[in-house]
Design a protein around this motif. Sequence first.
Motif, PDB file in Angstrom:
ATOM      1  N   GLN A  81       0.833  -1.201   0.000  1.00 19.96           N
ATOM      2  CA  GLN A  81       0.000   0.000   0.000  1.00 19.96           C
ATOM      3  C   GLN A  81       0.870   1.254   0.000  1.00 19.96           C
ATOM      4  OE1 GLN A  81      -2.584  -0.547   3.348  1.00 19.96           O
ATOM      5  NE2 GLN A  81      -4.009  -1.863   2.220  1.00 19.96           N
ATOM      6  N   LEU A 111       2.256   1.578  -3.433  1.00 12.91           N
ATOM      7  CA  LEU A 111       1.176   2.015  -4.317  1.00 12.91           C
ATOM      8  C   LEU A 111       0.895   3.500  -4.124  1.00 12.91           C
ATOM      9  CD1 LEU A 111      -0.914   1.135  -6.408  1.00 12.91           C
ATOM     10  CD2 LEU A 111      -2.465   0.606  -4.520  1.00 12.91           C
ATOM     11  N   ALA A 112       0.858   3.943  -2.860  1.00 17.55           N
ATOM     12  CA  ALA A 112       0.627   5.370  -2.594  1.00 17.55           C
ATOM     13  C   ALA A 112       1.782   6.197  -3.148  1.00 17.55           C
ATOM     14  CB  ALA A 112       0.479   5.599  -1.086  1.00 17.55           C
ATOM     15  N   ASP A 113       3.008   5.703  -2.964  1.00 18.32           N
ATOM     16  CA  ASP A 113       4.176   6.406  -3.480  1.00 18.32           C
ATOM     17  C   ASP A 113       4.130   6.480  -5.006  1.00 18.32           C
ATOM     18  OD1 ASP A 113       6.678   7.724  -3.236  1.00 18.32           O
ATOM     19  OD2 ASP A 113       7.718   5.852  -3.745  1.00 18.32           O
ATOM     20  N   LEU A 114       3.762   5.355  -5.634  1.00 19.00           N
ATOM     21  CA  LEU A 114       3.666   5.346  -7.094  1.00 19.00           C
ATOM     22  C   LEU A 114       2.561   6.281  -7.588  1.00 19.00           C
ATOM     23  CD1 LEU A 114       4.193   1.569  -7.924  1.00 19.00           C
ATOM     24  CD2 LEU A 114       5.767   3.452  -8.363  1.00 19.00           C
ATOM     25  N   LYS A 115       1.439   6.317  -6.853  1.00 18.08           N
ATOM     26  CA  LYS A 115       0.362   7.247  -7.222  1.00 18.08           C
ATOM     27  C   LYS A 115       0.852   8.687  -7.109  1.00 18.08           C
ATOM     28  CE  LYS A 115      -3.743   4.523  -6.120  1.00 18.08           C
ATOM     29  NZ  LYS A 115      -4.905   4.410  -5.213  1.00 18.08           N
ATOM     30  N   GLN A 116       1.562   8.959  -6.015  1.00 19.24           N
ATOM     31  CA  GLN A 116       2.077  10.316  -5.814  1.00 19.24           C
ATOM     32  C   GLN A 116       3.074  10.660  -6.928  1.00 19.24           C
ATOM     33  OE1 GLN A 116       4.220  10.819  -2.171  1.00 19.24           O
ATOM     34  NE2 GLN A 116       4.028  13.039  -2.203  1.00 19.24           N
ATOM     35  N   GLN A 117       3.946   9.719  -7.253  1.00 17.39           N
ATOM     36  CA  GLN A 117       4.903   9.957  -8.327  1.00 17.39           C
ATOM     37  C   GLN A 117       4.189  10.153  -9.659  1.00 17.39           C
ATOM     38  OE1 GLN A 117       7.702   6.716  -8.333  1.00 17.39           O
ATOM     39  NE2 GLN A 117       8.766   7.424  -6.486  1.00 17.39           N
ATOM     40  N   ALA A 118       3.140   9.352  -9.896  1.00 17.96           N
ATOM     41  CA  ALA A 118       2.390   9.481 -11.138  1.00 17.96           C
ATOM     42  C   ALA A 118       1.685  10.836 -11.199  1.00 17.96           C
ATOM     43  CB  ALA A 118       1.371   8.352 -11.255  1.00 17.96           C
ATOM     44  N   GLN A 119       1.128  11.262 -10.064  1.00 18.06           N
ATOM     45  CA  GLN A 119       0.470  12.569 -10.039  1.00 18.06           C
ATOM     46  C   GLN A 119       1.490  13.685 -10.264  1.00 18.06           C
ATOM     47  OE1 GLN A 119      -1.541  12.534  -6.282  1.00 18.06           O
ATOM     48  NE2 GLN A 119      -3.376  11.506  -7.089  1.00 18.06           N
ATOM     49  N   GLU A 131       4.321  13.376 -11.848  1.00 21.52           N
ATOM     50  CA  GLU A 131       4.740  13.285 -13.251  1.00 21.52           C
ATOM     51  C   GLU A 131       3.659  13.863 -14.160  1.00 21.52           C
ATOM     52  OE1 GLU A 131       7.333  12.361 -16.369  1.00 21.52           O
ATOM     53  OE2 GLU A 131       7.685  12.433 -14.215  1.00 21.52           O
TER      54      GLU A 131
END
Length: 181
Positions: free
Chosen positions: A100, A103-111, A113
């Motif tokens: 989780q 996933l949160a880190d990847l979401k933050q990175q995606a946002q 980016e």
Amino acid sequence: MLSSSTIVTEAGAALFLPPAYDIIWSAVPFALILAFFFFWVMPRFRKILDERAELIEGGIAKAEAAQAEASAQLEEYNSLLADARAEAGRIREQARADGQAILADLKQQAQAEAARITATAQQQIEAERQAALVSLRSEVGTLAIQLAGSVIGETLADDKKSAAIVDRFLADLEAGEKAAK
């Protein structure tokens, strides 16, 4: 006279009782055989029976000890199994939490980016818009000067003067658009 019944009686009872010398000579070997069995065979037989009893009792004791050891190992195995299950649960929960977090880190990175790409795209659009405006001003100015030259019948060759007139005209148009909004 002796009657036949008395002879039969004496002969009948004598038939069942052997003479005394036979009883004595039979009793001596019987006593020797009995003494042989009682003092030599029976102790050996008892010794063999005692050894077997000890072996059986030892086997039972070993079996009880093995069963107790097996029970102890089963308890230890069950304890280790319970510990392993608890550890596996903790590992699953940790992995779930880590997943989780990732996933949160990847979401933050995606946002981030996506925001960067959006900002870059907006800057690029603004730059292209500015380039288009500059190009359009230049072309509109050139066309306006040619059109004005055609209407007047003269060529307006002074670039500085014509550029200043075009810039002033476009500035007036922009000011009018801003006032209308």
